[in-house]
Design a protein around this motif. Structure first.
Motif, PDB file in Angstrom:
ATOM      1  N   LEU A  13      24.369 -15.327  -0.870  1.00 36.93           N
ATOM      2  CA  LEU A  13      23.468 -15.026  -1.967  1.00 36.93           C
ATOM      3  C   LEU A  13      24.184 -14.983  -3.312  1.00 36.93           C
ATOM      4  O   LEU A  13      23.566 -15.195  -4.356  1.00 36.93           O
ATOM      5  N   GLY A  14      25.470 -14.678  -3.302  1.00 34.91           N
ATOM      6  CA  GLY A  14      26.216 -14.579  -4.549  1.00 34.91           C
ATOM      7  C   GLY A  14      26.026 -13.266  -5.268  1.00 34.91           C
ATOM      8  O   GLY A  14      26.518 -13.094  -6.385  1.00 34.91           O
ATOM      9  N   GLU A  15      25.308 -12.329  -4.669  1.00 32.65           N
ATOM     10  CA  GLU A  15      25.057 -11.020  -5.267  1.00 32.65           C
ATOM     11  C   GLU A  15      25.155  -9.956  -4.180  1.00 32.65           C
ATOM     12  O   GLU A  15      24.800 -10.209  -3.024  1.00 32.65           O
ATOM     13  N   VAL A  16      25.621  -8.794  -4.566  1.00 32.00           N
ATOM     14  CA  VAL A  16      25.783  -7.705  -3.606  1.00 32.00           C
ATOM     15  C   VAL A  16      24.416  -7.103  -3.298  1.00 32.00           C
ATOM     16  O   VAL A  16      23.697  -6.662  -4.197  1.00 32.00           O
ATOM     17  N   VAL A  17      24.069  -7.109  -2.018  1.00 30.08           N
ATOM     18  CA  VAL A  17      22.796  -6.558  -1.544  1.00 30.08           C
ATOM     19  C   VAL A  17      23.092  -5.371  -0.650  1.00 30.08           C
ATOM     20  O   VAL A  17      23.872  -5.475   0.296  1.00 30.08           O
ATOM     21  N   ASN A  18      22.473  -4.226  -0.951  1.00 32.69           N
ATOM     22  CA  ASN A  18      22.702  -3.012  -0.164  1.00 32.69           C
ATOM     23  C   ASN A  18      21.648  -2.766   0.899  1.00 32.69           C
ATOM     24  O   ASN A  18      21.923  -2.097   1.898  1.00 32.69           O
ATOM     25  N   ARG A  19      20.446  -3.267   0.683  1.00 33.65           N
ATOM     26  CA  ARG A  19      19.360  -2.970   1.608  1.00 33.65           C
ATOM     27  C   ARG A  19      18.524  -4.220   1.866  1.00 33.65           C
ATOM     28  O   ARG A  19      18.349  -5.070   0.990  1.00 33.65           O
ATOM     29  N   ILE A  20      17.970  -4.305   3.079  1.00 32.38           N
ATOM     30  CA  ILE A  20      17.046  -5.365   3.445  1.00 32.38           C
ATOM     31  C   ILE A  20      15.878  -4.734   4.187  1.00 32.38           C
ATOM     32  O   ILE A  20      16.065  -3.814   4.997  1.00 32.38           O
ATOM     33  N   ARG A  21      14.679  -5.185   3.894  1.00 31.85           N
ATOM     34  CA  ARG A  21      13.475  -4.618   4.473  1.00 31.85           C
ATOM     35  C   ARG A  21      12.567  -5.756   4.940  1.00 31.85           C
ATOM     36  O   ARG A  21      12.723  -6.906   4.538  1.00 31.85           O
ATOM     37  N   ILE A  22      11.579  -5.415   5.748  1.00 30.48           N
ATOM     38  CA  ILE A  22      10.616  -6.406   6.236  1.00 30.48           C
ATOM     39  C   ILE A  22       9.237  -6.039   5.710  1.00 30.48           C
ATOM     40  O   ILE A  22       8.893  -4.864   5.571  1.00 30.48           O
ATOM     41  N   ALA A  23       8.476  -7.059   5.363  1.00 27.56           N
ATOM     42  CA  ALA A  23       7.109  -6.863   4.880  1.00 27.56           C
ATOM     43  C   ALA A  23       6.253  -7.973   5.441  1.00 27.56           C
ATOM     44  O   ALA A  23       6.735  -9.069   5.716  1.00 27.56           O
ATOM     45  N   LYS A  24       4.961  -7.704   5.593  1.00 24.41           N
ATOM     46  CA  LYS A  24       4.056  -8.743   6.072  1.00 24.41           C
ATOM     47  C   LYS A  24       2.706  -8.561   5.412  1.00 24.41           C
ATOM     48  O   LYS A  24       2.343  -7.479   4.940  1.00 24.41           O
ATOM     49  N   ILE A  25       1.962  -9.641   5.363  1.00 19.95           N
ATOM     50  CA  ILE A  25       0.656  -9.616   4.728  1.00 19.95           C
ATOM     51  C   ILE A  25      -0.305  -8.767   5.553  1.00 19.95           C
ATOM     52  O   ILE A  25      -0.197  -8.671   6.773  1.00 19.95           O
ATOM     53  N   TRP A  26      -1.202  -8.111   4.885  1.00 22.59           N
ATOM     54  CA  TRP A  26      -2.264  -7.367   5.546  1.00 22.59           C
ATOM     55  C   TRP A  26      -3.143  -8.362   6.305  1.00 22.59           C
ATOM     56  O   TRP A  26      -3.708  -9.290   5.727  1.00 22.59           O
ATOM     57  N   PRO A  27      -3.275  -8.234   7.633  1.00 20.14           N
ATOM     58  CA  PRO A  27      -4.002  -9.259   8.406  1.00 20.14           C
ATOM     59  C   PRO A  27      -5.431  -9.485   7.951  1.00 20.14           C
ATOM     60  O   PRO A  27      -5.950 -10.582   8.073  1.00 20.14           O
ATOM     61  N   ALA A  28      -6.091  -8.467   7.411  1.00 20.55           N
ATOM     62  CA  ALA A  28      -7.486  -8.626   6.999  1.00 20.55           C
ATOM     63  C   ALA A  28      -7.629  -9.214   5.602  1.00 20.55           C
ATOM     64  O   ALA A  28      -8.732  -9.410   5.120  1.00 20.55           O
TER      65      ALA A  28
END
Length: 1405
Positions: free
Chosen positions: A1161-1176
């Motif tokens: 990425l070329g940048e320091v990343v401290n956290r990663i999370r997951i997200a998803k679209i609301w199915p409805a």
């Protein structure tokens, strides 16, 4: 799910926000002044380029206001943002001297330029500015760049692009402190540059005049060596045209002193003979140990500079040696020194540290700026100094006496390394406080600054005769450093947000980042007079008025008429307006200057606002359903009656303008009428003239109507007659809803292209490309292409779509109202952006109020919550909007407490790590509903021990029989220990596990909830607790230094009991689990997998954490996440993201995890999370391509579109075959392959989200394997193509493999540039990729599209002629044999895929 074949699409969702470099010039060839000239005109424009880590951002600043008494105003607008695929070290502006060229000498270069309008390596186009950007990066290349607009109207990739003109290798790739490239300095006359290393070495680059057709401005490069670390350098203003003076500030480690070295470089024979360089060196502060932080040349005072140390600013002049010998040295003379103003030190900080401590201290100066050089040589100098402790100083230096005057002008803005004066404006005024007759010249400086840990901005420093005023012009939003963040998934309304820990110290805050445009509202009007409103129209009294004069509000059976006053106030004048107030209004507006009209169900009324005269017209039969002003004094009306429908063209004639009401009824005249086959539902028209703002043929008028058929009809007005030109059927085959038009809008892009937007009653928009309609005179000539082509469906909601329009016939932006507010924008490519307004809006219209502060913003009127009226303005057109919740502390960790709809923050004050750590409970709803109090969003606080740092926060839900789950908050901490006067800050020695409960306070008021944080348990640990993860029921996994521990809750004893443990070699910084599989990330051992084995009866001796596998290569893991029992994703501190996994069926590599993908990425990343679209959620902001075919039953040029079934690939909806979900919803168990396919498509927008320290937001999606092959083949071609390859000299593959060998990932930032290329070039690149057409065909067969005889694959009109047949990608594409046809088809497929992927966000399709 099978993660053995993971393929990833990665892209920036938001570019870095911190500004590390800035330079000023003229890259967009605007008519205005740039730095180096003092402006006295009504407005001044200047271009600014920011270096933001791995991005170049081009902005345009416009300073307004020419009158001395006016408040300075200005605007900063983003022109272009471009990834450079490397780390920018420095950027500067170079103004080239161009040699004259004859057209014949240019030859084929100029001819090629006229055809392609593209710069090339070694060629500067005629339309490009002489201003060139010079940059260095980790590539080791000195790059010369130009900015070129893309004039081709098919361009969708921004306004233009930076292009490479010349590259010179000056160092090895990387960050070696001995290699040149760290800093750049340019001589004021642009005849010589200096490029320095961090230590010991400087390169002098001699610049010469050059040609556009053979751009090569570098004559030669010479080297200079010195001993020491280079702190800064700058070119002084010389006292001779044949001289350049380079001043270098450096620190000698052997003497531990700072030195000033000046190099007097003779330029008279710089192009022919050896350089004449005379050197002068002096030691700064011989008896002082103070650090010297910066050096700055004074452009108005020749041969002079200032340097700043920890306590003072010192003015030095340099005398040029008079002798001809190179050995002659220059002398440095200290003219004066000025001590900086001391600032108060925090009393709280003084109590924390032992030993004597001064009550105040000097500010640490971080940046220095001077205004543009004066047109008068040898004049006084103004200097600005900024500190990261929020002070801004102004220093005035007298040229004749070398005296300095010092004043503090601001103390609330922390300033980073970047500060520059954009424009200086001068005004002459009569003296007020003296008897002098001479005019006084006063200056206004527009100063831009950045901050490393807070927002930057632009200030106007305005001189008055006896004072200085400071005005804030605009802000530069900066989210860095982001230490943690959380994703609030849109499973409930208003939760489509990222909350990031942003800033430090007093600038620390919690920022809510939302995808959309923010709104500034006037707030509630405090009345409920507008309940049940069904329509809203703003009316200008005269066409050229800057403000709207009236507001018309329609209800079911009545109408109100309001007058607009100063500041946006509204007065009800319904009784004197002349309208029929007992009828609902169909349409209202300005009929001509001074005449206002009302169209109601039974007729039309026109009133003269000045005299009150009233004229009316009544329809003989039926009712009016729609209306539109088509020209001055002329209306088009839609009328329905029993068994028939028609259009009526009605004109208000000039005769009979005076007289009684009976005579006035005859002043309306029906000019023409036209029968319709179906009832009209909406009308929109635009005038056609020689003005390029209107499409179509000259001196004609076109208008669109929507009908219940359903269809869209295009008509032409010519010589007072109505002609039907074109019809577009909206009949949908096999769908539940009918696409009935409810509203129509026309948008015009900056390139002169047009979109017709048809708002539907079912909550969607169909966007058509509108092309100029030519009347067909010769029937033997093939019929022209459809004027309405490339239909694309956008699903916004379920309520009918309405457009909030103004009197302007064609706009580039339009407000859209359905379930929520949206903005349809055609500034660059066409896109629909959400507007962030939390309240429900039932009606809206464009409205410009008489408010000086809002004149430059797009204004609107909203009917809110069905009864309240509010004035609102849009805050720019940025894709992402930030809302800051002030903390006044440094936020380090955040937790989304989903069960309570709250956020928990761990923050520290000044003096970290020994300041007090505090847990703050945040209610984000309070920030949006009660903006009066600065920190009303903090609803509870809990203080930890002194010197205790928080490393992790986790929500723990414990089930209770017959009750709701008990919710606890687990906190892992580390304790730092001060020892005497020395501080042990390297690492914490011990830690604690703290468990809190969140209770709702009984003192809750009626408006807001109140909470309390209660301590339940606190366990001392022999090592810091870096990570916590909940595990199964009533268990916790914690990392106690290098030990992984499993704790269980003993309900009887109400304590936590250790059940199992496992020791690693290095501290474990993150824990994640998926079922019984446990994933750990450590600082040296990368990622390890464990399996939990439960003991019999729960006895500790039988519980076990069994080691499974670990990674083969070491990584400094920052965060990791278990995606499945065999697969995990992590990020490391070197700037990489990676996926590791194994297959249970694979007997090889028994204890080794296999790299599934990796990407630098070329940048320091401290956290990663997951997200998803609301199915409805049924929204689709990327748009769905619709088929368009000629109807077999119609004789006119009618067309039919078929909406694409979301999950039937044979119908043309391809997005579900592009992406795969990262995880499956455990609550849904598919029972067949069909259900699995549907589920995969439903969750296909699932994204991994990461935020970097410098403010970037990244998104990662799992790709279909065949789509990956398509994009990977394209990427391999683009990374070596001049128009797309990295502009600062890096090799794309090398850069994306710096942290670990890049694999199985495609770069969305690079692929997006494919859309900005000419279609011919796109086809050429596709043909170069071996086997790409075959892969595309295979993918189409997989989706079912390959079996169709007719396919539609692209939203942009691109045409290719083959065998005298025009192929429109927006219309039908017949499958015909031929190599060229196959390449065009593959190109259009790839464009569709890339455009869809680029539109992805973390929460929406």
């Amino acid at each position: 799910m099978d993660h053995s074949n993971v393929r990833v699409y990665a892209k920036h969702l938001q570019a870095p926000s911190v500004v590390h470099q800035a330079c000023i010039g003229d890259w967009t060839r605007h008519q205005g002044d740039v730095q180096g000239e003092v402006d006295t005109q009504e407005s001044a424009q200047v271009d600014v380029v920011f270096g933001k880590g791995s991005f170049l951002s081009l902005y345009r600043f416009v300073a307004d206001g020419a009158v001395l008494e006016e408040r300075p105003t200005g605007s900063l607008n983003l022109i272009h943002e471009q990834a450079v695929f490397g780390t920018i070290k420095d950027v500067k502006t170079l103004t080239c001297t161009l040699e004259p060229e004859h057209e014949d000498a240019l030859g084929t270069e100029m001819e090629a330029d006229e055809q392609s309008d593209r710069p090339r390596l070694g060629y500067l186009p005629r339309n490009a500015s002489m201003t060139v950007l010079v940059a260095t990066s980790d590539s080791g290349i000195l790059s010369f760049l130009t900015f070129s607009y893309k004039e081709d109207d098919q361009c969708t990739a921004g306004h233009g692009r930076f292009h490479i003109l010349k590259e010179i290798e000056i160092a090895e790739p990387g960050f070696d402190y001995m290699q040149a490239g760290a800093k750049i300095a340019v001589d004021p006359s642009s005849r010589i540059m200096a490029v320095s290393a961090l230590q010991n070495h400087i390169k002098l680059v001699i610049i010469r005049s050059t040609k556009r057709s053979n751009f090569d401005p570098v004559e030669r490069i010479s080297d200079i060596d010195l001993k020491g670390t280079i702190v800064g350098m700058d070119f002084l203003t010389p006292d001779s045209e044949d001289l350049a003076i380079l001043a270098v500030l450096f620190h000698n480690k052997e003497t531990s002193k700072y030195h000033l070295a000046t190099f007097h470089i003779g330029l008279h024979n710089r192009l022919t003979g050896p350089l004449s360089i005379q050197v002068g060196t002096s030691q700064l502060g011989s008896n002082s140990q103070k650090s010297v932080v910066l050096i700055k040349a004074l452009p108005n005072i020749p041969c002079s500079l200032v340097y700043v140390d920890e306590e003072k600013i010192t003015l030095v002049t340099v005398e040029t040696p008079t002798g001809p010998r190179v050995a002659d040295t220059a002398r440095h003379t200290t003219r004066s020194s000025l001590q900086l103003l001391k600032r108060e030190r925090s009393e709280k900080l003084g109590e924390l540290l032992a030993g004597p401590l001064a009550s105040d201290t000097f500010p640490l100066i971080s940046a220095c700026a001077t205004p543009p050089s004066s047109p008068f040589p040898s004049s006084d100098q103004t200097l600005y100094l900024g500190s990261d402790t929020s002070e801004l100083y102004r220093v005035n230096i007298q040229y004749l006496t070398y005296t300095m005057q010092f004043e503090l002008i601001s103390g609330d803005r922390p300033i980073g390394d970047v500060m520059q004066v954009l424009v200086r404006r001068q005004f002459a005024t009569e003296p007020l406080l003296s008897d002098m007759d001479q005019e006084i010249v006063l200056n206004t400086d527009y100063l831009i600054y950045s901050s490393d840990y807070g927002d930057g901005g632009i200030l106007a420093i305005k001189e008055e005769e006896d004072s200085i005023d400071l005005f804030a012009i605009t802000e530069l939003q900066n989210n860095s450093p982001i230490l943690d963040f959380c994703v609030r998934e849109p499973s409930h309304p208003g939760r489509d947000s990222l909350y990031v820990c942003s800033g430090m110290k007093d600038e620390g805050c919690l920022k809510r980042i939302r995808s959309g445009i923010s709104v500034e509202s006037s707030g509630s009007s405090g009345n409920e007079f507008f309940a049940g409103a069904t329509g809203l129209w703003s009316v200008k009294e005269n066409l050229k008025d800057a403000f709207d004069s009236f507001l018309v509000v329609s209800f079911m059976q009545s109408t109100k008429f309001m007058r607009s006053g100063d500041g946006g106030s509204l007065e009800d004048i319904s009784g004197s307006c002349g309208f029929d107030l007992a009828q609902a209004t169909v349409h209202a507006g300005r009929l001509r200057d001074g005449v206002i009209f009302q169209v109601h169900r039974s007729g039309v009324i026109a009133t003269y606002s000045a005299t009150g005269e009233r004229h009316s017209w009544h329809c003989d039969d039926g009712v009016l359903t729609s209306a539109c002003l088509i020209s001055e004094g002329t209306l088009i009306l839609g009328q329905i009656s029993a068994g028939s429908s028609m259009l009526i063209m009605l004109e208000l004639t000039s005769e009979g303008s005076i007289g009684d009401q009976d005579f006035a009824m005859n002043t309306f005249k029906v000019l023409a009428s036209k029968d319709l086959k179906a009832e009209p539902t909406t009308i929109n028209c635009w005038r056609q003239s020689s003005d390029t703002d209107s499409p179509g043929t000259e001196d004609d008028t076109l208008f669109c109507i929507g009908t219940l058929e359903p269809a869209v009809l295009v008509f032409q007005i010519k010589t007072s007659e109505i002609f039907e030109l074109y019809s577009e059927s909206l009949a949908q085959a096999g769908l539940e809803s009918v696409a009935i038009p409810h509203s129509i809008c026309l948008l015009r892009s900056r390139q002169g292209r047009f979109k017709i937007l048809v708002g539907l009653r079912d909550g969607g928009i169909i966007a058509y490309d509108w092309t100029k309609f030519q009347e067909q005179r010769d029937l033997s000539v093939p019929a022209p292409a459809r004027p309405m082509s490339s239909p694309r469906l956008y699903k916004l909601g379920i309520l009918p779509v309405k457009f909030a329009l103004s009197d302007t016939p064609t706009l580039s932006n339009a407000l859209v109202l359905s379930d929520k507010l949206w903005l349809a924008s055609y500034n660059q490519g066409f896109e629909i952006l959400p507007i962030l307004f939390d309240s429900e809006v039932s009606q809206a219209c464009s409205f410009q109020s008489n408010d000086e502060e809002q004149t430059a913003k797009d204004g609107f009127v909203f009917i809110v919550d069905h009864h309240d009226i509010q004035l609102a303005t849009l805050e720019g057109f940025n894709k992402y909007s930030n809302q800051a919740l002030a903390l006044g502390r440094t936020p380090r960790r955040i937790l989304d407490i989903t069960s309570k709809r709250l956020l928990l923050l761990a923050s520290v004050g000044d003096g970290f790590p020994f300041a007090e750590s505090t847990l703050q409970l945040i209610d984000p709803d309070r920030a949006s509903h009660d903006p009066g109090s600065e920190k009303q969003h903090i609803v509870a606080e809990f203080s930890l021990k002194q010197g205790e740092a928080v490393y992790c926060l986790t929500e723990w839900k414990i089930p209770r029989p017959n009750k709701s789950d008990a919710v606890y908050i687990c906190i892992g901490t580390g304790l730092f220990s001060p020892t005497g006067t020395e501080v042990s800050a390297a690492a914490p020695k011990t830690g604690r596990l703290v468990v809190l409960s969140v209770k709702q306070s009984r003192k809750t008021d009626r408006k807001f909830r109140k909470f309390e944080l209660d301590l339940r348990w606190a366990m001392a640990m022999p090592a810091p607790v870096f990570a916590i993860s909940t595990f199964m029921e009533m268990k916790l996994l914690i990392s106690n230094g290098p030990v992984l521990k499993l704790l269980a809750l003993d309900l009887e004893k109400k304590t936590l009991v250790e059940k199992a443990s496992h020791r690693e070699r290095w501290p474990i910084v993150q824990i994640s689990n998926h079922g019984s599989m446990i994933c750990t990330g450590s600082r040296r051992e990368s990622i390890c997998f464990y399996e939990y084995q439960s003991g019999i009866g729960g006895e500790r001796s039988h519980d076990r954490l069994r080691f499974l596998k670990s990674a083969k290569s070491t990584r400094m893991v920052s965060d990791c996440m278990a995606i499945s029992p065999e697969f995990a994703v992590g990020v490391d501190s070197s700037g990489g993201i990676f996926g590791l996994g194994y297959s249970r069926e694979d007997p090889g590599c028994q204890h080794t995890l296999v790299d599934r993908f990796s990407f630098h990425l070329g940048e320091v990343v401290n956290r990663i999370r997951i997200a998803k679209i609301w199915p409805a959620d049924v929204r689709s902001l990327a748009g769905i391509s619709l088929s368009q075919r000629t109807s077999d039953t119609e004789t006119t040029d009618a067309t039919v579109f078929l909406e694409c079934d979301s999950w039937r690939p044979s119908s043309g909806q391809l997005s579900s075959w592009i992406l795969l979900p990262w995880t499956m919803d455990s609550n849904i168990q598919p029972s067949s392959s069909t259900q699995l396919t549907q589920l995969t498509a439903q969750l296909s927008s699932q994204a991994l989200i990461a935020c970097s320290l410098i403010g970037s937001i990244f998104g990662f999606w799992s790709l279909n394997s065949q789509v990956y092959l398509i994009l990977s083949s394209l990427q391999s071609i683009l990374q070596t193509t001049y128009e797309c390859r990295p502009v600062l000299g890096n090799l794309h593959d090398r850069y994306r493999s710096l942290s670990s060998p890049g694999s199985n990932t495609v770069d969305g930032d690079l692929l997006y540039q494919f859309l900005g290329l000419d279609h011919e070039l796109q086809v050429q690149l596709v043909s170069k990729a071996v086997g790409l057409e075959r892969i595309v065909d295979g993918w189409l067969l997989q989706t079912g599209m390959g079996t169709q005889e007719q396919i539609y694959l692209s939203s942009a009109p691109r045409s290719v002629s083959k065998d005298n047949t025009t192929i429109e990608s927006g219309c039908l594409m017949h499958k015909q044999p031929g190599q060229n046809q196959g390449r065009c088809k593959a190109t259009n497929v790839i464009c569709h895929i890339v455009e869809y992927l680029h539109s992805l966000d973390w929460h929406q399709q």
